[in-house]
Design a protein around this motif. Structure first.
Motif: not given
Length: 335
Positions: A316-334
């Motif tokens: 659960c930690c691993w999936i959560g980290i991966a999802a948030v990492s990708l989501g934050m990149q999307h939000v930041l326009g990276i």
């Protein structure tokens, strides 16, 4: 002198396990020397029941040598370089670390996973795998079986991430910069970050390895505030449970201050790689030695029997980290 007389046999045993484990880790970096060492120690313990004459040295290696390894790790941290190159990743790092710790806390409450294992899995998943566990374990007074359990969970998802993340990044259409941030923030151990970034570079003819490593080192700095907060929490808990004043000096992670001092020395004097690289390698080797000692103190049958909940928490930690990492990149326009 008496201490050396009591401890040398156990210390030598851990050293003998660590040397082949180190070389196996060099051949198979996705797995890494610490995992080979901890597995070897657990297998030896299955057949060697009475270890009284070597136990003092094993205990010294699993506790003190582990702390010395964390201190030496600081010499690989040039704070100026890390903060200059890694500042872009800070919002993502803060988000992923917070996500992992929150998930671990919620599952600790819901599934009643032991608090120390929950802490080690949450910290290990979010910061830097074995190094974070090595730094956190003495602060929360985790025993060797709890450390072994957490390392095993982290190892499992390290290997999976290193194998599937390059293909996943291509499928999602990540840029080279995006994958460097993804690998550096969503894979928790340096060796696995390196393996995934190298595989990506091989697929795309890019050079994301350096960027991913810098992001990973920036994450490692989170060891400092996390361990200090955990020391305060433990002091408060022990005071409330016992009703007596707790000696904070016994709990405070002084070795983390030496870790910071090592980082400051490297930064102020701008120590070259020819100086810091051997120290970093020694730090990694001492962690392998400490993991051998932890394996020798671990009952593998008990570990397997109680492993289901921590593995689910790690997932659960691993999936959560991966999802948030990708989501934050999307939000930041990276991305």
């Amino acid at each position: 002198m008496e201490f050396i007389k009591k401890s040398w046999k156990g210390f030598l045993l851990c050293l003998c396990i660590a040397i082949p484990a180190w070389f196996l880790g060099q051949l198979l970096p996705v797995i890494g020397g610490p995992v080979f060492a901890i597995l070897a120690g657990m297998v030896i313990t299955l057949f060697w029941k009475n270890k009284d004459n070597v136990q003092p040295g094993i205990t010294f290696t699993s506790k003190k040598i582990l702390q010395y390894a964390v201190i030496l790790l600081g010499f690989g941290m040039n704070l100026t370089d890390i903060l200059m190159k890694g500042k872009q990743s800070l919002p993502i790092i803060i988000s992923t670390i917070s996500t992992s710790l929150i998930i671990a806390f919620i599952l600790h409450k819901v599934m009643r996973v032991p608090s120390k294992i929950s802490t080690l899995v949450g910290v290990g998943s979010s910061i830097c795998g074995g190094s974070a566990i090595a730094a956190t374990a003495p602060v929360i007074d985790a025993d060797d079986e709890e450390i072994a359990q957490s390392i095993s969970v982290i190892f499992l998802f390290n290997v999976i991430a290193a194998l599937i993340f390059p293909a996943l990044g291509s499928l999602l259409g990540l840029s080279n910069e995006g994958f460097g941030l993804f690998a550096g923030t969503a894979i928790n151990d340096t060796s696995s970050v390196t393996a995934a970034a190298a595989a990506w570079d091989g697929m795309h003819g890019s050079n994301t390895l350096d960027a991913a490593t810098i992001v990973k080192l920036t994450r490692t700095l989170a060891i400092i505030p996390i361990t200090l907060v955990l020391a305060f929490v433990r002091t408060k808990k022990e005071k409330s449970s016992s009703g007596t004043k707790v000696d904070f000096k016994k709990i405070f992670p002084f070795f983390i201050l030496f870790f910071v001092l090592a980082s400051v020395i490297t930064t102020v004097f701008n120590l070259p790689a020819v100086v810091t690289s051997p120290i970093k390698e020694l730090s990694k080797f001492l962690i392998v030695m400490a993991m051998a000692a932890i394996g020798l103190n671990t009952n593998i049958a008990k570990l397997v029997k109680t492993g289901g909940k921590p593995i689910f928490m790690g997932l659960c930690c691993w999936i959560g980290i991966a999802a948030v990492s990708l989501g934050m990149q999307h939000v930041l326009g990276i991305w």
